[in-house]
Design a protein around this motif. Structure first.
Motif, PDB file in Angstrom:
ATOM      1  N   ARG A 114     -53.123 -54.601  34.783  1.00 26.06           N
ATOM      2  CA  ARG A 114     -51.908 -54.867  34.001  1.00 26.06           C
ATOM      3  C   ARG A 114     -51.172 -53.561  33.693  1.00 26.06           C
ATOM      4  NH1 ARG A 114     -50.963 -58.197  28.273  1.00 26.06           N
ATOM      5  NH2 ARG A 114     -48.693 -58.035  28.385  1.00 26.06           N
ATOM      6  N   ALA A 115     -51.941 -52.505  33.387  1.00 26.49           N
ATOM      7  CA  ALA A 115     -51.326 -51.204  33.131  1.00 26.49           C
ATOM      8  C   ALA A 115     -50.569 -50.723  34.365  1.00 26.49           C
ATOM      9  CB  ALA A 115     -52.396 -50.185  32.738  1.00 26.49           C
ATOM     10  N   LEU A 116     -51.170 -50.905  35.528  1.00 27.14           N
ATOM     11  CA  LEU A 116     -50.506 -50.500  36.765  1.00 27.14           C
ATOM     12  C   LEU A 116     -49.242 -51.325  36.995  1.00 27.14           C
ATOM     13  CD1 LEU A 116     -53.724 -49.973  38.823  1.00 27.14           C
ATOM     14  CD2 LEU A 116     -51.870 -48.297  38.698  1.00 27.14           C
ATOM     15  N   GLY A 117     -49.314 -52.604  36.640  1.00 24.50           N
ATOM     16  CA  GLY A 117     -48.126 -53.441  36.752  1.00 24.50           C
ATOM     17  C   GLY A 117     -46.994 -52.918  35.889  1.00 24.50           C
ATOM     18  N   GLN A 118     -47.320 -52.452  34.674  1.00 19.35           N
ATOM     19  CA  GLN A 118     -46.294 -51.849  33.816  1.00 19.35           C
ATOM     20  C   GLN A 118     -45.695 -50.603  34.462  1.00 19.35           C
ATOM     21  OE1 GLN A 118     -47.733 -50.966  29.913  1.00 19.35           O
ATOM     22  NE2 GLN A 118     -47.956 -53.101  29.288  1.00 19.35           N
ATOM     23  N   MET A 119     -46.559 -49.768  35.052  1.00 17.45           N
ATOM     24  CA  MET A 119     -46.084 -48.497  35.584  1.00 17.45           C
ATOM     25  C   MET A 119     -45.212 -48.660  36.822  1.00 17.45           C
ATOM     26  SD  MET A 119     -47.044 -46.389  33.373  1.00 17.45           S
ATOM     27  CE  MET A 119     -46.502 -44.901  34.202  1.00 17.45           C
ATOM     28  N   THR A 120     -45.387 -49.772  37.556  1.00 17.34           N
ATOM     29  CA  THR A 120     -44.564 -49.942  38.762  1.00 17.34           C
ATOM     30  C   THR A 120     -43.081 -50.021  38.420  1.00 17.34           C
ATOM     31  OG1 THR A 120     -44.817 -52.365  38.717  1.00 17.34           O
ATOM     32  CG2 THR A 120     -46.415 -51.118  40.032  1.00 17.34           C
ATOM     33  N   VAL A 121     -42.756 -50.403  37.183  1.00 19.71           N
ATOM     34  CA  VAL A 121     -41.352 -50.458  36.764  1.00 19.71           C
ATOM     35  C   VAL A 121     -40.697 -49.087  36.912  1.00 19.71           C
ATOM     36  CG1 VAL A 121     -39.825 -50.791  34.786  1.00 19.71           C
ATOM     37  CG2 VAL A 121     -41.698 -52.401  35.222  1.00 19.71           C
ATOM     38  N   TYR A 122     -41.450 -48.017  36.625  1.00 19.23           N
ATOM     39  CA  TYR A 122     -40.901 -46.661  36.687  1.00 19.23           C
ATOM     40  C   TYR A 122     -40.861 -46.122  38.116  1.00 19.23           C
ATOM     41  CZ  TYR A 122     -41.872 -47.361  31.804  1.00 19.23           C
ATOM     42  OH  TYR A 122     -41.913 -47.905  30.536  1.00 19.23           O
ATOM     43  N   PHE A 123     -41.365 -46.922  39.061  1.00 19.74           N
ATOM     44  CA  PHE A 123     -41.322 -46.551  40.474  1.00 19.74           C
ATOM     45  C   PHE A 123     -40.428 -47.520  41.255  1.00 19.74           C
ATOM     46  CE2 PHE A 123     -44.974 -44.430  38.838  1.00 19.74           C
ATOM     47  CZ  PHE A 123     -45.134 -43.283  39.603  1.00 19.74           C
ATOM     48  N   GLY A 124     -39.507 -48.169  40.526  1.00 17.24           N
ATOM     49  CA  GLY A 124     -38.507 -48.994  41.187  1.00 17.24           C
ATOM     50  C   GLY A 124     -38.954 -50.394  41.536  1.00 17.24           C
ATOM     51  N   ALA A 125     -40.008 -50.876  40.915  1.00 17.73           N
ATOM     52  CA  ALA A 125     -40.496 -52.234  41.217  1.00 17.73           C
ATOM     53  C   ALA A 125     -40.940 -52.872  39.908  1.00 17.73           C
ATOM     54  CB  ALA A 125     -41.632 -52.174  42.239  1.00 17.73           C
ATOM     55  N   GLY A 126     -41.835 -53.847  40.011  1.00 19.26           N
ATOM     56  CA  GLY A 126     -42.381 -54.459  38.807  1.00 19.26           C
ATOM     57  C   GLY A 126     -41.456 -55.479  38.166  1.00 19.26           C
ATOM     58  N   ASP A 127     -41.952 -56.058  37.090  1.00 18.81           N
ATOM     59  CA  ASP A 127     -41.248 -57.131  36.391  1.00 18.81           C
ATOM     60  C   ASP A 127     -40.746 -56.607  35.047  1.00 18.81           C
ATOM     61  OD1 ASP A 127     -40.301 -59.420  35.265  1.00 18.81           O
ATOM     62  OD2 ASP A 127     -42.187 -60.543  35.391  1.00 18.81           O
ATOM     63  N   LEU A 128     -39.436 -56.516  34.889  1.00 23.77           N
ATOM     64  CA  LEU A 128     -38.875 -56.011  33.637  1.00 23.77           C
ATOM     65  C   LEU A 128     -39.212 -56.916  32.453  1.00 23.77           C
ATOM     66  CD1 LEU A 128     -35.387 -54.743  34.845  1.00 23.77           C
ATOM     67  CD2 LEU A 128     -37.334 -53.365  34.103  1.00 23.77           C
ATOM     68  N   LYS A 129     -39.517 -58.175  32.737  1.00 21.96           N
ATOM     69  CA  LYS A 129     -39.915 -59.077  31.647  1.00 21.96           C
ATOM     70  C   LYS A 129     -41.182 -58.576  30.969  1.00 21.96           C
ATOM     71  CE  LYS A 129     -37.952 -63.205  33.847  1.00 21.96           C
ATOM     72  NZ  LYS A 129     -38.261 -64.518  34.454  1.00 21.96           N
ATOM     73  N   GLU A 130     -42.024 -57.895  31.762  1.00 23.26           N
ATOM     74  CA  GLU A 130     -43.257 -57.340  31.202  1.00 23.26           C
ATOM     75  C   GLU A 130     -42.939 -56.343  30.096  1.00 23.26           C
ATOM     76  OE1 GLU A 130     -47.519 -56.890  31.108  1.00 23.26           O
ATOM     77  OE2 GLU A 130     -46.230 -58.343  32.137  1.00 23.26           O
ATOM     78  N   MET A 131     -41.849 -55.612  30.243  1.00 19.12           N
ATOM     79  CA  MET A 131     -41.468 -54.626  29.231  1.00 19.12           C
ATOM     80  C   MET A 131     -41.060 -55.310  27.918  1.00 19.12           C
ATOM     81  SD  MET A 131     -41.943 -51.726  30.718  1.00 19.12           S
ATOM     82  CE  MET A 131     -43.329 -52.562  31.490  1.00 19.12           C
ATOM     83  N   ARG A 132     -40.536 -56.529  28.029  1.00 20.89           N
ATOM     84  CA  ARG A 132     -40.107 -57.236  26.816  1.00 20.89           C
ATOM     85  C   ARG A 132     -41.285 -57.882  26.093  1.00 20.89           C
ATOM     86  NH1 ARG A 132     -35.415 -58.187  30.133  1.00 20.89           N
ATOM     87  NH2 ARG A 132     -36.192 -60.165  30.951  1.00 20.89           N
ATOM     88  N   ARG A 133     -42.457 -57.836  26.726  1.00 20.60           N
ATOM     89  CA  ARG A 133     -43.651 -58.412  26.082  1.00 20.60           C
ATOM     90  C   ARG A 133     -44.581 -57.321  25.560  1.00 20.60           C
ATOM     91  NH1 ARG A 133     -43.202 -62.231  30.566  1.00 20.60           N
ATOM     92  NH2 ARG A 133     -44.656 -60.996  31.802  1.00 20.60           N
ATOM     93  N   LEU A 134     -44.066 -56.110  25.408  1.00 19.03           N
ATOM     94  CA  LEU A 134     -44.919 -54.997  24.990  1.00 19.03           C
ATOM     95  C   LEU A 134     -45.550 -55.228  23.623  1.00 19.03           C
ATOM     96  CD1 LEU A 134     -42.725 -51.998  26.175  1.00 19.03           C
ATOM     97  CD2 LEU A 134     -44.925 -52.719  27.127  1.00 19.03           C
ATOM     98  N   GLY A 135     -44.811 -55.898  22.746  1.00 21.11           N
ATOM     99  CA  GLY A 135     -45.348 -56.145  21.409  1.00 21.11           C
ATOM    100  C   GLY A 135     -46.531 -57.091  21.403  1.00 21.11           C
ATOM    101  N   ASP A 136     -46.696 -57.844  22.490  1.00 22.12           N
ATOM    102  CA  ASP A 136     -47.797 -58.810  22.563  1.00 22.12           C
ATOM    103  C   ASP A 136     -49.047 -58.236  23.223  1.00 22.12           C
ATOM    104  OD1 ASP A 136     -46.068 -60.677  21.452  1.00 22.12           O
ATOM    105  OD2 ASP A 136     -45.346 -61.329  23.428  1.00 22.12           O
ATOM    106  N   VAL A 137     -48.997 -56.986  23.647  1.00 21.86           N
ATOM    107  CA  VAL A 137     -50.139 -56.392  24.347  1.00 21.86           C
ATOM    108  C   VAL A 137     -51.297 -56.186  23.377  1.00 21.86           C
ATOM    109  CG1 VAL A 137     -50.988 -54.347  25.559  1.00 21.86           C
ATOM    110  CG2 VAL A 137     -48.720 -55.254  26.083  1.00 21.86           C
TER     111      VAL A 137
END
Length: 378
Positions: free
Chosen positions: A243-266
């Protein structure tokens, strides 16, 4: 080259004038190299220890071996002349015999493995085991290149079929320290071949982390997504790493931005490497999303505490955590970069060393320490 050829002709001419036992001793010393103790030379040359002593005296008189102990050549070029005069097949067989002699004497796995690198491949399980042990010892002293060489040789042996996938995984994990492209190829091969769910998850995480630096981010995101579908729910720490790697892919031009909106639920469970990775990526993502400094710093502190994260991954996740400390203008960020760099050098991690230098230099630049920043970035 001309000088080396002249030395070779001179050395071989001198050897031909000596007794056969002297030539046998010289060849044994050339093959054993740094492990040329008297009993080992005698066993490999097939002569008695007394004969080794007499031969060593003759070889010293013609300036091939040194007169003083231990047995060694007067110059590396002299050793090369004797060593390369051996036919290749005979040389390989002597290395194989030397490995057996050193094994019987219980020398270190690395000493044995150095001989096995040049020995013929015969599919012997003990050879694979000793090479893997040597790779582990090399890693502990930060010699990643040596570890890779030992593991590549173990694969050529080859290992028993049931060990191949784990050996490929081990090689891929070591290569993450020295060669990202080679690591990605072997980690993908291992991920496909492995059957144990935990080991497969670890291979997938290592592959995704490597792909972030060697391929488009979408490839890493695809691996994390597929692996998360496959990993059993009870493998909590492995799922957290993915899951952490999934978050980091956003900073490499991929991933799901919706994951960033769920940060408070981690929520983070346990204190293993996966938990630390998720804490680091979440702390960083919350920081760049405008969360409060205190909460982000607390999570970042915990993620790098005890060195668990640095040991598990010197090249990606520690950066996010330390950057959070830097965002908060904490001097301890510089200490953390120093620690990351020290550990990277101890581990032999090229990626870790480059990462620490680049981001610490950037941190120093933002602080206005231009001279130190320039030195670090250079």
């Amino acid at each position: 080259r001309v000088g080396a050829r002249a030395v070779s002709r001179t050395v071989l001419a001198r050897l031909r004038r000596l007794a056969p036992e002297a030539a046998a001793v010289a060849r044994a010393v050339a093959v054993l190299n740094t492990n040329s103790d008297l009993p080992f030379v005698a066993a490999l040359a097939g002569v008695s220890e007394a004969e080794v002593g007499r031969a060593a005296g003759q070889l010293a008189q013609v300036e091939i071996l040194r007169a003083e102990a231990p047995l060694a050549f007067v110059h590396p070029l002299v050793r090369d002349a004797v060593y390369h005069e051996l036919p290749s097949v005979e040389r390989e067989l002597m290395h194989a015999r030397a490995a057996e002699i050193l094994t019987q004497a219980r020398l270190s796995a690395e000493s044995v493995a150095t001989q096995l690198l040049a020995a013929p491949c015969r599919g012997q399980p003990w050879v694979v085991q000793r090479l893997r042990e040597a790779a582990g010892a090399a890693l502990r002293r930060g010699a990643g290149d040596s570890a890779v060489a030992f593991l590549e040789r173990a694969l050529r042996e080859p290992p028993p079929s049931e060990e191949t996938a784990e050996l490929v995984l081990q090689l891929g994990q070591v290569e993450t320290l020295t060669s990202g492209l080679a690591a990605a190829a072997h980690l993908r091969q291992a991920w496909v071949a492995l059957e144990d769910p935990r080991t497969r998850a670890q291979a997938a995480a290592a592959l995704a982390r490597t792909l972030l630096f060697t391929a488009p981010g979408a490839e890493a995101e695809l691996v994390t997504r597929q692996a998360l579908r496959e990993v059993p729910a009870e493998l909590i720490d492995e799922r957290q790493a993915l899951r952490a790697l999934g978050q980091m892919t956003v900073y490499f031009g991929a991933g799901d931005l919706k994951e960033m909106r769920r940060l408070g639920d981690v929520t983070i469970s346990g204190s293993g490497p996966g938990a630390r990775m998720l804490a680091s990526s979440t702390a960083f993502s919350r920081a760049v999303s405008g969360a409060t400094a205190d909460g982000c710093v607390s999570l970042a502190h915990w993620s790098i505490a005890d060195g668990v994260l640095f040991a598990a991954d010197p090249g990606l996740f520690p950066v996010g955590a330390i950057l959070v400390l830097a965002f908060a203008d904490l001097d301890e960020a510089l200490d953390a970069w120093d620690e990351l760099r020290r550990r990277s050098y101890r581990q032999g991690s090229l990626l870790g060393a480059l990462t620490a230098g680049m981001w610490q230099g950037t941190n120093l630049l933002h602080r206005g320490d231009l001279r130190d920043a320039e030195e670090m970035l250079e």
